[in-house]
Design an enzyme around this catalytic site. Structure first.
Site, PDB file in Angstrom:
ATOM      1  N   ARG A  19      55.835   4.797-105.139  1.00  0.00           N
ATOM      2  CA  ARG A  19      54.518   4.146-105.317  1.00  0.00           C
ATOM      3  C   ARG A  19      53.742   4.843-106.425  1.00  0.00           C
ATOM      4  O   ARG A  19      52.644   5.335-106.226  1.00  0.00           O
ATOM      5  CB  ARG A  19      53.729   4.191-104.017  1.00  0.00           C
ATOM      6  CG  ARG A  19      52.724   3.041-103.915  1.00  0.00           C
ATOM      7  CD  ARG A  19      51.985   3.060-102.614  1.00  0.00           C
ATOM      8  NE  ARG A  19      51.203   1.871-102.444  1.00  0.00           N
ATOM      9  CZ  ARG A  19      51.181   1.160-101.329  1.00  0.00           C
ATOM     10  NH1 ARG A  19      51.930   1.504-100.308  1.00  0.00           N
ATOM     11  NH2 ARG A  19      50.421   0.108-101.228  1.00  0.00           N
ATOM     12  N   GLU A  23      49.413   1.338-106.614  1.00  0.00           N
ATOM     13  CA  GLU A  23      49.788   2.736-106.482  1.00  0.00           C
ATOM     14  C   GLU A  23      48.613   3.696-106.459  1.00  0.00           C
ATOM     15  O   GLU A  23      48.758   4.847-106.048  1.00  0.00           O
ATOM     16  CB  GLU A  23      50.751   3.085-107.617  1.00  0.00           C
ATOM     17  CG  GLU A  23      52.022   2.284-107.448  1.00  0.00           C
ATOM     18  CD  GLU A  23      52.880   2.255-108.675  1.00  0.00           C
ATOM     19  OE1 GLU A  23      54.027   1.827-108.555  1.00  0.00           O
ATOM     20  OE2 GLU A  23      52.407   2.651-109.747  1.00  0.00           O
ATOM     21  N   GLN A  42      64.300  -4.201-106.863  1.00  0.00           N
ATOM     22  CA  GLN A  42      62.952  -4.359-107.405  1.00  0.00           C
ATOM     23  C   GLN A  42      63.005  -4.910-108.828  1.00  0.00           C
ATOM     24  O   GLN A  42      61.988  -5.351-109.354  1.00  0.00           O
ATOM     25  CB  GLN A  42      62.211  -3.015-107.386  1.00  0.00           C
ATOM     26  CG  GLN A  42      61.845  -2.544-105.986  1.00  0.00           C
ATOM     27  CD  GLN A  42      61.162  -1.191-105.973  1.00  0.00           C
ATOM     28  OE1 GLN A  42      61.695  -0.248-105.401  1.00  0.00           O
ATOM     29  NE2 GLN A  42      60.000  -1.060-106.580  1.00  0.00           N
TER      30      GLN A  42
END
Ligand SMILES: Cc1cc2nc3c(=O)[nH]c(=O)nc-3n(C[C@H](O)[C@H](O)[C@H](O)COP(=O)(O)OP(=O)(O)OC[C@H]3O[C@@H](n4cnc5c(N)ncnc54)[C@H](O)[C@@H]3O)c2cc1C
Lengths: 806, 287
Positions: A384, A760, A237
């Site tokens: 998240r 999120e 990521q």
């Protein structure tokens, strides 16, 4: 002007810029199986690595015998901690200032810990090899219950830290203690509690769970012995951070390290940190001179790479008898497992948990967090979530419901009474944040009107009566949640990772025909950046989004960025994109002025180009400006049209939302049914409403899973008992409720396009909505708080404890 | 999640399959749909050296009527069952049960023979076969024999199958027309085995239960036939008190494991609830 000239609306629509429900451009390949993921990569001579893992949660490693394994056809090497010591890589630093074993060094500290890395010519041989490695263990007593970790006689887990009375975040109180973090005014808060008419105190636990991307963690490392170049394709990521970490720990020159994140099949925080698999694949490639692939299976993913949550929050609220909150006191026991491998900005041992005052105007608050070691997998990551905001939102949203119950007040009314008011923004919270903007009352009232909240409460009262009369075995719950997030890490004044400020970046290069490429420091793991980033550029510079190619994930070509997690892409990278586009637009204006033979100030922007003020027919389109940039720029100006921007955000952004869940629970089986779920999100400016809706659907589904059953559970000897999708709750389309979405728009005042981030929010706000619904359903039977997850048997147990069954 | 090494065989007749199983011995296993066996192999909980695939054998797939019985070939998939009109008409409880087994992907591959031969207490078909009074046709080195489902299950993964034997067919006496039936399965999600499940087949006469059989899934090491519970309801109109008594009698014989589906106490309690619900639903369907 000729009659056929497109209207303003048509010109605008052609751009497919911000606000357009543009179809996701990446889906053409994803839906046809043409994505390019790490495991699709096949290099000539590529080898495969796999781990021998510990069956024990805590044990001394007496010996590792690889003899038989090396005789398995196809097995080439067995790497152990001893091998790694020769290159000084048997331990690695974590993002949280701790160190972590790459391979078991003398002992193992959690079940499925990496013990040895077998390298073979194919996956099958590697697996046969790991089954032939003989490891002798001597079992040690385990620490699983976090509340027992700091007992006086608790076993010493981290022998490497013996005698160290302080760690990366200050003093350690016990051999299994990592850090204590305190924020807020203790004296003032204590005083508020002394003066309070009403107080509540409850242990609110957010259980251990795990982000579960469709694609597990994996990489291919390829070391070129001739040039000394190391290329790593991985499910990262944050590829640039990985490159810098590799440079620092492997002492390789950073220009010789190439980190590439190809298509990534979901991240949810699972793919931020560095894992032993990456190090071992790289070392194996250096040792063998061949590319080495490491691919985690589902069980390994669930049990070894980073978990999330495991926060045990003792929550106290002080209030007046009218229901005005006057103080908040929270103590968190944070279970980090065997190593503190939190993926938080470095100076934040408990992330942004100090957003725990939520959407409410608390005059004072005090927070303390104790991080501890146990014999569980290390972490935890932000699933998240923007660094513990999820835990914080759950803590305060449960707390407010518990307070409402004690006051005999409606939970929605209590929230309305205590919200920060629209005119109080920018608002300084008692625990140190500056909320940029918000309009909570409007959002809450919109939610209540849409679902006819008052009617639902009436229905619930009638149902409760019917239940008492024995006419139904169903109980009904309303779960209200009003969350405020803190996302977009973050301003260099308070956010860095290993010393690198958490800015993000964009480089835009336009081509002569009115097209271009944007390279960005973020990395989509499914969020649709190729679609939305082009939309920002389309609106900013007036070229159709279709003409802009977006590229991310290659550290050789993308500008340095801190990656995608913590809902930071739109707040930070999105801002960098707008700023780079504006630099281009400024140069474009000079070119247009020169070509139209007017002064720059005589030009005004008009959708897709410039026009001369007062002379609407004298225009120059951005497309023509692109061409001109390559052949007729003003004297003294460099040709070309490109720009780069590194954006250091002045503040975080604060998305918020009002959610409600309507649920029915059958007390005889504990089976629940989500009758209705309504989610109103305010993420500021909306770039692509369709993608926002998709993000909300996905996040709510995760929230549903977490609240209603998704759990990493250990037995008392440290075995993971939820290590596959049979037991780890991953809802299918059948279980997933229908989602209703809605929105208000309160733009961020400091963000170039006013956007706040949304990825999120639904996970953050969803979990308390579900949990509050369950708790609300049971409250009339005399319960104040039932811990998550609320799976069927636990609901039944609650019903039984409260006397509603058998 | 990678199986150990094995060799693959694909015989074209039951006789050849039996021969292979006999000659290869203990390390050989028949392979049907593979949806119980292969997951176990991937975890290396099963490490057969030889797989004898039954897919190449003609004549052990499909549903047919034979007098007063319905014969289901071992290699008939769950999906085939769902698609069979004969099953929907004559044995609708089989249709209802197949629908709550796993998911469509698994049902396309998983076979009825594999489901009943596997011996996993979590499989749904075995309790149903006991309830229906089915028998299994087994063919082995010593010839062909028939074993009733009620005698077949001896322990978890432990059945009356002898080494070298293959289950070729399931023979089910067609239930009386107008019978009532229900399969009540509580599970955590699609694709999960039962937390508790109950199969009921009954007939009613003058508002009272005339005949009844009750089977229980995943509530013990083997599937169970709740005989006492069935006795209790016969002759009654299934009033609330009788239902509770029947559930209590069924709970009496349950000994589920505590697992992710819940503690023992819960699984027994919901086992009783499944019995009551299945009885009520079956009675409502009886003509
Ligand atoms: C995700 C998932 C969920 C599932 N959920 C359920 C569920 O809810 N309920 C349920 O009942 N099942 C469930 N199953 C299991 C599924 O129904 C299997 O297909 C079934 O249990 C076995 O059938 P099979 O044809 O796949 O057999 P296989 O897996 O091929 O074989 C199973 C065992 O039986 C033996 N065997 C197979 N056929 C014969 C034969 N003819 N003669 C002798 N021995 C034989 C094999 O040697 C092996 O030991 C699930 C499976 C999966 C993967």
């Amino acid at each position: 002007m000729n009659d056929m000239a497109p209207t303003r609306e048509q010109r605008e629509a052609k751009l497919e810029g911000m606000g357009c429900k543009r179809k996701r451009v990446e889906d053409a390949r994803f839906t046809q199986g043409k994505g390019n993921y790490v495991d699709d990569l096949k290099l000539p001579g590529m080898l495969h690595g796999d781990f021998v893992r510990s069956p024990h949660a805590h044990a001394r490693v007496i010996s590792i015998n690889s003899e038989k394994a090396l005789k398995v056809p196809g097995v080439l090497a067995v790497i152990t901690a001893e091998t790694l010591k020769t290159v000084n890589l048997s331990w690695m630093p974590t993002l949280a200032g701790d160190v972590q074993m790459v391979l078991a060094d003398g002992k193992v500290l959690f079940q499925n810990q990496e013990v040895a890395f077998v390298v073979a010519t194919d996956r099958y041989a590697a697996d046969d090899g790991i089954n032939a490695v003989e490891v002798e263990y001597e079992a040690l007593p385990v620490v699983i219950d976090p509340f027992k970790a700091m007992d006086k006689d608790a076993p010493v887990l981290r022998e490497d830290l013996v005698g160290k009375t302080s760690g990366a975040h200050g003093p350690r109180k016990h051999h299994n203690h990592i850090f204590e973090w305190t924020v807020g005014d203790k004296d003032l808060t204590d005083a508020a509690f002394r003066k309070a008419d009403v107080t509540i105190k409850e242990l609110i636990s957010y259980h251990r769970t795990h982000p579960s991307p469709l694609e597990t963690c994996q990489c291919v490392a390829s070391f070129d012995k001739i040039n000394g170049d190391l290329t790593i394709w991985g499910t990262f990521q944050a590829p640039h951070v990985i490159r810098t970490v590799v440079a620092l720990i492997a002492s390789l020159p950073e220009q010789k390290i190439h980190v590439i994140s190809p298509d990534v099949g979901g991240g949810f925080g699972n793919k931020v940190g560095a894992y032993p698999g990456y190090i071992c694949a790289a070392v194996a490639s250096i040792v063998t001179g061949k590319p080495v692939k490491w691919v985690e299976d589902r069980i390994e993913n669930l049990t070894a790479t980073s978990f999330a949550r495991d926060y045990h929050m003792t929550t106290e609220i002080a209030a007046t008898k009218e229901g005005r909150v006057t103080g908040l006191r929270v103590h968190v026991l944070a279970d980090h497992g065997a190593f503190d491998a939190c993926a938080d900005p470095s100076k934040w041992p408990a992330g942004f948990f100090n957003i725990v005052t939520g959407s409410y105007d608390f005059p004072t608050a005090h927070l303390s967090v104790d991080g501890i070691y146990t014999n569980k997998a290390p972490g935890g990551v932000a699933y998240r979530c923007s660094f513990r905001v999820t835990e914080a939102a759950y803590c305060i949203e449960r707390g407010m419901d518990i307070l409402a119950q004690k006051l005999g007040m409606d939970p929605a009314e209590l929230r309305l009474k205590n919200f920060i008011k629209a005119e109080q923004f920018p608002y300084h919270s008692a625990l140190g944040w500056e909320y940029d903007s918000g309009d909570y009352h409007t959002a809450m009232k919109m939610m209540m009107e849409t679902v006819k909240y008052a009617d639902l409460r009436k229905e619930q009262a009638a149902k409760r009566e019917a239940f008492r009369r024995g006419e139904t075995r169903d109980i009904m719950g309303l779960g209200v949640s009003f969350f405020t997030e803190i996302v977009g890490a973050g301003p260099s004044k308070n956010c860095d990772i290993l010393g690198i400020a958490m800015f993000d970046s964009c480089e835009i290069r336009l081509h002569p025909t009115g097209a271009g490429i944007a390279r960005v420091g973020s990395k989509s793991t499914g969020q649709g950046h190729e679609t939305t980033w082009a939309q920002i550029i389309a609106t900013e510079i007036g070229l159709p989004a279709d003409n802009i190619k977006v590229e991310e994930g290659n550290t050789d070509t993308a500008p340095y960025g801190l990656g995608t997690y913590g809902s930071r892409s739109t707040p930070v990278a999105g801002a960098a994109i707008a700023m780079a586009a504006r630099k281009i637009k400024a140069k474009a204006q000079m070119i247009a002025a020169y070509r139209l033979e007017v002064h720059e100030d005589d030009l005004e922007w008009d959708i897709d180009g410039f026009r001369v003020k007062g002379l609407p027919e004298k225009t120059m389109s951005m497309k023509d400006i692109c061409w001109a940039a390559y052949n007729s720029v003003p004297p003294g100006m460099e040709p070309g049209l490109e720009a780069v921007s590194y954006y250091d955000p002045p503040n975080m952004t604060y998305p918020f939302g009002a959610y409600i869940c309507v649920m029915d629970i059958d007390v005889d089986t504990g089976v629940y049914k989500v009758r209705r779920f309504y989610a109103l999100d305010d993420c500021g400016t909306r770039i692509n409403p369709m993608i926002i809706e998709g993000q909300v659907h996905g996040g709510l589904t995760e929230a549903f899973a977490i609240a209603m059953g998704q759990e990493i559970r250990y037995d008392e000897t440290g075995n993971v008992v939820t290590g596959s999708f049979m037991d780890f709750f991953m809802p299918t389309a059948v279980e997933t409720p229908h989602w209703e979405t809605d929105f208000t728009v309160t733009p961020s005042p400091h963000h170039p396009i006013g956007a706040k981030g949304v990825g999120e929010s639904p996970n953050v706000g969803g979990v308390p909505a579900f949990s509050n619904a369950v708790n609300d359903a049971f409250s009339f039977l005399g319960s104040t708080h039932i811990q998550m997850p609320h799976d069927f048997w636990r609901n039944w147990q609650a019903a039984k404890r409260l006397g509603a069954v058998g | 999640m990678i199986p150990g090494p094995f060799s693959y065989h694909r015989p074209s007749s039951v006789a050849d399959a039996v021969k292979l199983l006999v000659s290869l011995g203990d390390e050989a296993r028949p392979l049907a749909g593979g949806h119980s066996l292969i997951p176990m192999m991937k975890l290396r909980l099963a490490t057969p050296e030889h797989l004898v695939d039954l897919h190449g054998i003609a004549g052990i797939k499909g549903v047919r009527r034979d007098g007063s019985t319905i014969v289901i070939g071992a290699m008939t998939t769950q999906h085939d069952l769902l698609a069979s009109e004969m099953i929907s008409k004559s044995l609708p409880i089989l249709h209802e049960t197949a629908l709550v087994i796993a998911d469509p992907q698994v049902r396309y591959r998983g076979t009825v023979g594999g489901n009943v031969a596997n011996g996993d207490p979590g499989n749904d078909m075995p309790a149903l076969m006991m309830t229906l009074g089915a028998s299994y046709t087994l063919q082995g080195p010593g010839g062909t024999r028939s074993v009733v489902a009620r005698d077949f299950y001896q322990g978890a993964y432990f059945t009356s199958l002898e080494p070298g034997e293959i289950l070729t067919a399931i023979v089910i006496p067609a239930p009386a027309s107008g019978h009532g039936y229900a399969y009540e399965k509580l599970k955590r999600k699609v694709g999960d085995y039962a937390t508790a499940a109950a199969a009921v087949v009954l007939t009613m006469s003058g508002g009272k239960v005339a005949t009844c059989a009750i089977g229980l899934t995943n509530l013990s090491e083997t599937p169970l036939l709740a005989e006492e519970a069935a006795k209790i309801v016969i002759g009654t109109g299934l009033d609330e008190a009788t239902l509770k008594k029947a559930a209590a009698a069924a709970e009496e014989i349950m000994s589920p494991a505590a697992d992710g589906r819940g503690p023992i106490e819960y699984r027994k309690s919901v086992g009783g609830i499944m019995v009551m619900r299945a009885l009520k639903r079956a009675a409502a369907r009886a003509g």
